[in-house]
Design a protein around this motif. Structure first.
Motif, PDB file in Angstrom:
ATOM      1  N   LYS A 122      -1.077  -6.859  15.488  1.00 10.56           N
ATOM      2  CA  LYS A 122      -0.569  -7.041  14.147  1.00 10.56           C
ATOM      3  C   LYS A 122      -1.717  -7.139  13.151  1.00 10.56           C
ATOM      4  O   LYS A 122      -1.578  -6.686  12.022  1.00 10.56           O
ATOM      5  CB  LYS A 122       0.325  -8.263  14.096  1.00 10.56           C
TER       6      LYS A 122
ATOM      7  N   GLN B 274      -2.962  -3.668  12.416  1.00 14.02           N
ATOM      8  CA  GLN B 274      -2.000  -2.973  11.561  1.00 14.02           C
ATOM      9  C   GLN B 274      -2.165  -3.428  10.111  1.00 14.02           C
ATOM     10  O   GLN B 274      -2.150  -2.609   9.185  1.00 14.02           O
ATOM     11  CB  GLN B 274      -0.589  -3.258  12.051  1.00 14.02           C
TER      12      GLN B 274
ATOM     13  N   ASN C  89      -5.341  -1.952   8.685  1.00 15.00           N
ATOM     14  CA  ASN C  89      -5.126  -0.534   8.402  1.00 15.00           C
ATOM     15  C   ASN C  89      -4.406  -0.346   7.070  1.00 15.00           C
ATOM     16  O   ASN C  89      -4.769   0.525   6.279  1.00 15.00           O
ATOM     17  CB  ASN C  89      -4.327   0.107   9.532  1.00 15.00           C
TER      18      ASN C  89
END
Length: 82
Positions: free
Chosen positions: A1, A4, A7
């Motif tokens: 997570k 992510q 990103n």
């Protein structure tokens, strides 16, 4: 997570810079933009909720299945074109 999230934080400034560059070069197609942006926003919100609510193992397995299906579709198209 965490990856992510990192990103997504990296994506926002890069996408804004790309958008500005394309706009300056007159390469933006704005016709029908609403019908692309609206589902993207809704599905992004649902994806964010799912990433936070679902267990990591479920997300990993689901992504793995998605990649397998995508590879099968690509393989089928490659064989079909031969």
């Amino acid at each position: 997570k965490i990856a992510q999230c990192a990103n997504l934080y990296a994506f926002v400034p890069m996408s804004l810079a790309a958008l500005k560059t394309h706009a300056n070069n007159g390469l933006l197609e704005t016709k029908g933009l609403f019908w692309v942006v609206l589902p993207a926003l809704i599905l992004s919100a649902l994806g964010t909720w799912a990433a936070g609510a679902l267990p990591s193992s479920f997300l990993r397995k689901g992504f793995g299945i998605f990649l397998i299906v995508l590879a099968m579709i690509g393989g089928y198209r490659a064989l079909k074109n031969d």
